[in-house]
Write an enzyme that holds these catalytic residues in place. Structure first.
Site, PDB file in Angstrom:
ATOM      1  CB  VAL A  11      -4.817 -10.404   8.415  1.00 37.14           C
ATOM      2  CG1 VAL A  11      -5.197 -11.832   8.765  1.00 37.14           C
ATOM      3  CG2 VAL A  11      -5.834  -9.809   7.444  1.00 37.14           C
ATOM      4  CE  LYS A 200     -10.739 -12.134   1.949  1.00 36.28           C
ATOM      5  NZ  LYS A 200     -11.298 -11.125   2.835  1.00 36.28           N
ATOM      6  CB  CYS A 256      -8.735  -6.838   0.382  1.00 34.85           C
ATOM      7  SG  CYS A 256      -7.752  -7.322   1.792  1.00 34.85           S
TER       8      CYS A 256
HETATM    9  N1  NAD Z   1      -5.976  -6.018   5.314  1.00 41.50           N
HETATM   10  C1  NAD Z   1      -7.175  -6.533   5.345  1.00 41.50           C
HETATM   11  O1  NAD Z   1      -8.158  -5.843   5.674  1.00 41.50           O
HETATM   12  C2  NAD Z   1      -7.395  -7.984   5.002  1.00 41.50           C
HETATM   13  C3  NAD Z   1      -8.633  -8.568   5.275  1.00 41.50           C
HETATM   14  C4  NAD Z   1      -8.833  -9.905   4.955  1.00 41.50           C
HETATM   15  C5  NAD Z   1      -7.823 -10.658   4.366  1.00 41.50           C
HETATM   16  N2  NAD Z   1      -6.635 -10.064   4.091  1.00 41.50           N
HETATM   17  C6  NAD Z   1      -5.579 -10.900   3.496  1.00 41.50           C
HETATM   18  O2  NAD Z   1      -4.672 -11.247   4.538  1.00 41.50           O
HETATM   19  C7  NAD Z   1      -3.313 -11.273   4.063  1.00 41.50           C
HETATM   20  C8  NAD Z   1      -2.481 -10.292   4.868  1.00 41.50           C
HETATM   21  O3  NAD Z   1      -2.975  -8.991   4.642  1.00 41.50           O
HETATM   22  P1  NAD Z   1      -2.483  -7.738   5.514  1.00 41.50           P
HETATM   23  O4  NAD Z   1      -3.244  -6.553   5.044  1.00 41.50           O
HETATM   24  O5  NAD Z   1      -2.495  -8.113   6.953  1.00 41.50           O
HETATM   25  O6  NAD Z   1      -0.971  -7.632   5.012  1.00 41.50           O
HETATM   26  P2  NAD Z   1       0.163  -6.645   5.544  1.00 41.50           P
HETATM   27  O7  NAD Z   1       0.940  -6.261   4.353  1.00 41.50           O
HETATM   28  O8  NAD Z   1      -0.442  -5.582   6.398  1.00 41.50           O
HETATM   29  O9  NAD Z   1       1.039  -7.563   6.512  1.00 41.50           O
HETATM   30  C9  NAD Z   1       1.794  -8.641   6.089  1.00 41.50           C
HETATM   31  C10 NAD Z   1       2.944  -8.835   7.066  1.00 41.50           C
HETATM   32  O10 NAD Z   1       3.638 -10.041   6.753  1.00 41.50           O
HETATM   33  C11 NAD Z   1       5.024  -9.789   6.974  1.00 41.50           C
HETATM   34  N3  NAD Z   1       5.840 -10.786   6.257  1.00 41.50           N
HETATM   35  C12 NAD Z   1       6.111 -10.858   4.918  1.00 41.50           C
HETATM   36  N4  NAD Z   1       6.895 -11.913   4.661  1.00 41.50           N
HETATM   37  C13 NAD Z   1       7.162 -12.517   5.852  1.00 41.50           C
HETATM   38  C14 NAD Z   1       7.906 -13.654   6.241  1.00 41.50           C
HETATM   39  N5  NAD Z   1       8.571 -14.408   5.350  1.00 41.50           N
HETATM   40  N6  NAD Z   1       7.924 -13.985   7.553  1.00 41.50           N
HETATM   41  C15 NAD Z   1       7.282 -13.245   8.477  1.00 41.50           C
HETATM   42  N7  NAD Z   1       6.563 -12.159   8.169  1.00 41.50           N
HETATM   43  C16 NAD Z   1       6.488 -11.794   6.866  1.00 41.50           C
HETATM   44  C17 NAD Z   1       5.225  -8.375   6.486  1.00 41.50           C
HETATM   45  O11 NAD Z   1       6.417  -7.814   6.991  1.00 41.50           O
HETATM   46  C18 NAD Z   1       3.961  -7.697   7.024  1.00 41.50           C
HETATM   47  O12 NAD Z   1       4.156  -7.173   8.324  1.00 41.50           O
HETATM   48  C19 NAD Z   1      -3.403 -10.944   2.571  1.00 41.50           C
HETATM   49  O13 NAD Z   1      -3.468 -12.150   1.860  1.00 41.50           O
HETATM   50  C20 NAD Z   1      -4.731 -10.190   2.447  1.00 41.50           C
HETATM   51  O14 NAD Z   1      -5.299 -10.336   1.171  1.00 41.50           O
HETATM   52  C21 NAD Z   1      -6.388  -8.754   4.403  1.00 41.50           C
END
Ligand code: NAD
Length: 395
Positions: A11, A200, A256
């Protein structure tokens, strides 16, 4: 505008690169130094179509900065901080807010009174309330801007969203987030924080519910000897039902749906609501994967095949995300010695046996539609095989 994106996962990275392409200045910060190192070398930290292209885009290049250290970010004049860290499920099925907690600790003394904190992570306001309480940030500075992009088509979804949702208690802050997207033509829903997050969560409950319906329907169609494609088409051609997102599969997964459905059930329970339909979505998916495993075993035994080969390890096409991959579940359910995974991108994974060529006497299962290049490669290999069956369950 000046933006800080926290978390360069699916994201954060796609959203931030998209915004930088719209000419916003974007600083990314992530605690994963490996990812940041790759990004500074313009190497994608995961697979997503067009990610490579955007990392090397000239406009993007002028507008971005990647760091693994909050102290290296220029915090003066930051208009919006976008929080994009993960919000996984705990064993109790409640949302794990520890990643958000850490982020709030980092930003509470770095943001100024005009900085808007835009929450893109999926988190419901009640869970977030506890995070806010233990920080110095105010509720008014928070804007909920849930993300709907799909891995595999993430850039196209960013630039052509079905809707942009902005949940806020403060009109001016909501407008600031709205301005971020001024280069994008989309319906915008301005609403309150609770409604924005429920849009969402309940979307992410409805979509797998629909997939599970199709999968249960597929079992009935198969067992009764009906034609899967024609029957589902005949159902979906009713405009009230529709053909979009109506594809049968060996099961659904991803980062998700499983956690968001579990969270909706958990929130409902906490309110003493009985929601039998939503409560059974995860069970339906698990049962379907078991049914599918039995379906494959039966064909294998009846036709004397030696091997079962699952093609595609990720949870769906055009991504390398393995979170809740149905292939891994199916592999474990089938595991009897002659089950293999064949994948162009993955050649190893703990406790999974990979093959580099398709073997004879095999039941071969394409888990989801593969990209053309891989498909062509497989077609070539299949030309040399004898005694095999190739299953694309959605056809
Ligand atoms: N993946 C999807 O398709 C998608 C779609 C819509 C919504 N979401 C939501 O978006 C959010 C993120 O999902 P994602 O799939 O991108 O997650 P992800 O696990 O791919 O990425 C999260 C990132 O945040 C970083 N992180 C963790 N703690 C941190 C901190 N204290 N400071 C800085 N960086 C930090 C991690 O190292 C990681 O790179 C979630 O809540 C998910 O439910 C995801």
């Amino acid at each position: 505008m000046n933006i800080v994106v926290i978390g360069v996962g699916y994201v954060g990275l796609i959203t931030g690169l998209g915004l930088s392409h719209l000419n916003h200045k974007v600083q990314f910060v992530d605690i994963d130094s490996e990812k940041i190192k790759k990004l500074n070398n313009k190497v994608p930290p995961f697979y997503e179509p067009k990610l490579d292209e955007y990392l090397n885009d000239e406009v993007v290049g002028k507008n971005v900065k990647f760091s693994d250290n909050y102290d290296e970010i220029f915090w003066d004049n930051v208009d919006v901080i976008m929080v994009c860290v993960q919000t996984p499920s705990l064993d109790t099925h409640e949302v794990d807010t520890s990643f958000l907690n850490k982020v709030f600790e980092e930003i509470q003394d770095r943001s100024n009174k005009d900085t808007v904190i835009c929450i893109k992570s999926t988190i419901h306001p009640e869970a977030l309330a506890d995070v806010i309480k233990s920080s110095k940030l105010s509720e008014e500075s928070l804007i909920f801007n849930p993300e709907f992009l799909r891995e595999g088509t993430a850039f196209s979804d960013f630039f052509n969203p079905d809707r942009i949702v902005i949940g806020s208690k403060d009109e001016l802050n909501a407008k600031k987030v709205y301005e971020l997207y001024s280069g994008i033509d989309s319906e915008v829903i301005f609403t309150d924080p609770v409604s924005s997050q429920l849009i969402k969560y309940l979307s992410n409950a409805y979509l797998p519910l629909r997939l599970s319906f199709v999968n249960e329907a597929s079992q009935i169609i198969k067992e009764l000897g009906g034609d899967l494609t024609q029957t589902l088409q005949g159902i979906g051609m009713d405009k009230r039902i529709g053909l979009e997102y109506f594809r049968p599969s060996p099961g659904w997964g991803g980062s998700c749906f499983p956690k968001d459905v579990a969270e909706v059930v958990s929130i409902s329970k906490s309110k003493e609501l009985d929601v039998p339909l939503i409560s059974s979505i995860l069970k339906s998916n698990n049962q379907h994967k078991s049914w599918f495993a039995k379906y494959l075993e039966k064909i294998k035994v009846e036709k004397n095949y030696i091997n079962i080969v699952l093609i595609g390890l990720a949870f769906k096409e055009n991504t390398d995300d393995l979170r809740h991959s149905p292939t891994i579940d199916l592999y474990n359910k089938l595991n009897n010695g002659n089950v293999f995974v064949y994948d162009e991108y993955f050649k190893s994974h703990e406790s999974i046996k990979f093959i580099s060529e398709l073997p004879n006497k095999s039941l071969i299962v394409e888990m989801y539609p593969l990209d053309k290049k891989f498909q062509t490669k497989i077609e070539k290999e299949i030309g040399n095989l004898n005694e095999y069956e190739y299953i694309k369950f959605w056809e």
